[in-house]
Design an enzyme around this catalytic site. Structure first.
Site, PDB file in Angstrom:
ATOM      1  N   GLN A  72     -40.327  -0.282 -45.218  1.00  5.44           N
ATOM      2  CA  GLN A  72     -41.253  -1.527 -45.222  1.00  5.44           C
ATOM      3  C   GLN A  72     -42.517  -1.075 -45.531  1.00  5.44           C
ATOM      4  O   GLN A  72     -43.470  -1.967 -46.062  1.00  5.44           O
ATOM      5  CB  GLN A  72     -40.996  -2.375 -43.909  1.00  5.44           C
ATOM      6  CG  GLN A  72     -39.602  -3.177 -43.943  1.00  5.44           C
ATOM      7  CD  GLN A  72     -39.792  -4.032 -42.571  1.00  5.44           C
ATOM      8  OE1 GLN A  72     -39.412  -3.328 -41.698  1.00  5.44           O
ATOM      9  NE2 GLN A  72     -40.196  -5.151 -42.793  1.00  5.44           N
ATOM     10  N   GLU A  91     -31.641  -3.589 -34.420  1.00  5.88           N
ATOM     11  CA  GLU A  91     -30.975  -4.766 -34.828  1.00  5.88           C
ATOM     12  C   GLU A  91     -29.707  -4.634 -35.581  1.00  5.88           C
ATOM     13  O   GLU A  91     -29.619  -4.844 -36.718  1.00  5.88           O
ATOM     14  CB  GLU A  91     -31.884  -5.598 -35.484  1.00  5.88           C
ATOM     15  CG  GLU A  91     -33.347  -6.024 -34.811  1.00  5.88           C
ATOM     16  CD  GLU A  91     -34.203  -6.873 -35.499  1.00  5.88           C
ATOM     17  OE1 GLU A  91     -33.749  -7.404 -36.818  1.00  5.88           O
ATOM     18  OE2 GLU A  91     -34.914  -7.467 -35.178  1.00  5.88           O
ATOM     19  N   GLU A 101     -40.470  -5.622 -30.739  1.00  9.84           N
ATOM     20  CA  GLU A 101     -41.086  -6.523 -31.944  1.00  9.84           C
ATOM     21  C   GLU A 101     -41.480  -7.873 -31.348  1.00  9.84           C
ATOM     22  O   GLU A 101     -40.480  -8.468 -30.844  1.00  9.84           O
ATOM     23  CB  GLU A 101     -39.991  -6.482 -33.246  1.00  9.84           C
ATOM     24  CG  GLU A 101     -40.129  -5.331 -33.974  1.00  9.84           C
ATOM     25  CD  GLU A 101     -38.869  -5.643 -35.045  1.00  9.84           C
ATOM     26  OE1 GLU A 101     -38.812  -6.578 -35.654  1.00  9.84           O
ATOM     27  OE2 GLU A 101     -38.400  -4.440 -35.462  1.00  9.84           O
TER      28      GLU A 101
HETATM   29  C1  PNW Z   1     -36.693  -7.877 -37.716  1.00 15.39           C
HETATM   30  N1  PNW Z   1     -33.659 -13.553 -37.677  1.00 15.39           N
HETATM   31  O1  PNW Z   1     -35.599  -8.477 -38.518  1.00 15.39           O
HETATM   32  C2  PNW Z   1     -36.838  -6.681 -38.289  1.00 15.39           C
HETATM   33  O2  PNW Z   1     -36.706  -5.522 -37.421  1.00 15.39           O
HETATM   34  C3  PNW Z   1     -38.122  -6.195 -39.038  1.00 15.39           C
HETATM   35  O3  PNW Z   1     -37.714  -5.295 -39.977  1.00 15.39           O
HETATM   36  C4  PNW Z   1     -38.473  -7.432 -39.888  1.00 15.39           C
HETATM   37  O4  PNW Z   1     -39.588  -7.217 -40.778  1.00 15.39           O
HETATM   38  C5  PNW Z   1     -38.940  -8.655 -38.879  1.00 15.39           C
HETATM   39  O5  PNW Z   1     -37.979  -8.679 -37.842  1.00 15.39           O
HETATM   40  C6  PNW Z   1     -39.436  -9.700 -39.213  1.00 15.39           C
HETATM   41  O6  PNW Z   1     -38.436 -10.390 -39.884  1.00 15.39           O
HETATM   42  C7  PNW Z   1     -35.570  -9.942 -38.349  1.00 15.39           C
HETATM   43  O7  PNW Z   1     -32.869 -14.115 -38.787  1.00 15.39           O
HETATM   44  C8  PNW Z   1     -34.634 -10.473 -39.192  1.00 15.39           C
HETATM   45  O8  PNW Z   1     -34.155 -14.366 -36.638  1.00 15.39           O
HETATM   46  C9  PNW Z   1     -33.963 -11.726 -39.108  1.00 15.39           C
HETATM   47  C10 PNW Z   1     -34.091 -12.293 -38.103  1.00 15.39           C
HETATM   48  C11 PNW Z   1     -34.982 -11.964 -36.996  1.00 15.39           C
HETATM   49  C12 PNW Z   1     -35.479 -10.458 -37.092  1.00 15.39           C
END
Ligand code: PNW
Length: 456
Positions: free
Chosen positions: A19, A166, A362
């Protein structure tokens, strides 16, 4: 004074390699599945890719100075597998390891403690070509070999390791049955069973990585799994609704198939019953391998769902959000600050691991940031969001849960996966045309919280 944290509380920011780094073809790095996926038309917003991202690969020195100005004590970043072992398995690329060594040395020179994530979704493309990456059990073994190489080289300066970030996002969102999956590799597999098999393989990778780290590190180290389990929040904090939220936990999202086997050694019975023939094939010994001793859990939290006790077959119901519910700049970003507190409490009570240290690996939000004519980004909406989640963090600490730190996502605006650069999660604004960094109002606010060690 209100909302003060203990002196040992860890204040951090988090990022991930694909990213922010850019420099995707430099110093021996080979493509990851995200390079390939984002280059395919229609996959990512306006065809954007991580080819340049924030150019952090070249600007890491400036970015670390920014962190030092902010005052963080800890930094969570990820190491890119295709920089270290460009073909996924086989020859090691010393230049890739050199980059992370320079990065970590610079952090340490600024007194910032590195927390390294070993996998944040950027699988080597070569392994996808060879055997379909997470579709194959071999991926877990190749991951463990890569982990051994990284830990061998960096264990004298990194003591905090996170295995995989994740699992649901890079398996359930990366492979799909009925619709094109939004995440790399974007492969549609024929059955739901095969999707669950990918996440089972990722759990095996986590287990093998834990063993590899412990076998390789010549220094005491701490190992965590990072998960974004879905948090049921009791809509009213009375015993009946708290019980309903606890009963809902194993059945929501992939909770019963990811965090539960990792922490308890068993998939949830309720989930297996619900999946039937779609359940993953579990070989003898797999569950013991997945259920490794952990030193901490990294909890990524952005939102949650409200649950109440109800006269349904399960005894609870998940409440839908009304159309006007407060939400930041993502479809799933409803403001549910209690999900942070309840997530920590579920780990302790519902999963019965009150002993296990937790850190928020996070938390943050995307907002529609713009630069004012005076050259500021006044992201008061982000401050509004963060303040409430930090108050929930404080509540968990105050009530005695072993919550040790908070990593804000993210230091910089960055490549937000299938949303490209359209969604800005940073507390620092990035002008991608010039790569200039501009600290937003939230940066100054967060820095003040860190300096005073409390929520302001
Ligand atoms: C996280 N949802 O992803 C990731 O670890 C990061 O790389 C990302 O940039 C960040 O959150 C923001 O999106 C997610 O669908 C992806 O709830 C999807 C979800 C939550 C977190």
């Amino acid at each position: 004074m209100a909302y003060r944290f203990p002196p040992t509380f860890q204040w951090g920011v988090a990022t991930a390699a694909y990213q922010i780094e850019g420099a995707v073809a430099e110093a021996g790095r080979r493509p990851s599945v995200w390079d390939t996926f984002s280059a395919e038309p229609g996959r990512v917003f306006q065809g954007q890719t991580g080819a340049d991202a924030c150019d952090h690969y070249h600007r890491y020195g400036d970015d670390i100075r920014l962190m030092a100005d902010l005052g963080v004590t800890h930094y969570r970043f990820s190491i890119a597998w295709p920089r270290v072992i460009p073909e996924g398995s086989g020859p090691v690329n010393e230049a890739g390891l050199d980059f992370y060594e320079r990065l970590v040395d610079t952090l340490l020179a600024h007194g910032i403690v590195p927390h390294a994530t070993l996998f944040h979704w950027d699988s080597p493309q070569a392994l996808d070509d060879r055997y379909g990456s997470w579709r194959s059990r071999q991926m877990a073994y190749d991951f463990a070999d890569y982990v051994t190489v990284v830990v061998e080289r960096l264990c004298d300066r990194i003591h905090d390791w996170m295995t995989v970030n994740e699992i649901p996002c890079f398996t359930h969102l990366g492979y799909g049955v009925s619709q094109v999956p939004p995440h790399a590799p974007g492969t549609q597999v024929p059955t739901t069973q095969q999707v669950w098999q990918t996440s089972h393989h990722a759990l095996l990778a986590h287990g093998l990585a834990c063993k590899a780290i412990r076998a390789t590190s010549r220094q005491p180290c701490r190992i965590a799994l990072v998960d974004n389990f879905l948090v049921p929040v009791p809509w009213v904090e009375t015993p009946e609704h708290i019980a309903a939220a606890q009963a809902a936990f194993p059945t929501l999202g992939s909770n019963g198939g990811v965090i539960m086997p990792a922490l308890t050694g068993q998939y949830s019975e309720a989930l297996l019953a619900q999946l039937g023939e779609a359940a993953p094939t579990i070989e003898p010994g797999d569950l013991a391998l997945i259920h490794q001793p952990l030193d901490a859990i990294g909890f990524n939290v952005y939102s949650g769902v409200y649950v109440r006790a109800a006269e349904t077959p399960t005894g609870y119901e998940v409440l839908p959000y009304p159309p006007g519910y407060p939400r930041l700049h993502m479809p799933w970003l409803q403001v549910v600050p209690e999900s942070l507190y309840w997530g920590v409490r579920h780990l302790s009570e519902t999963l019965q691991r009150p002993d296990l240290p937790v850190f928020i690996s996070e938390n943050g939000c995307a907002a529609q940031d713009t630069v004012t004519p005076a050259g500021e980004v006044l992201d008061l909406d982000r401050i509004y969001y963060l303040r409430q989640y930090l108050q929930a963090t404080h509540r968990a600490v105050e009530e005695g849960y072993p919550l040790q730190g908070y990593f804000l996502w993210s230091l910089l605006d960055n490549f937000e996966w299938s949303y490209g650069y359209d969604r800005r999660f940073g507390i620092t604004y990035v002008d991608y045309a010039t790569q200039q960094r501009l600290p937003k109002a939230s940066f100054h606010w967060y820095g003040a919280c860190i300096r005073e060690n409390r929520v302001l």
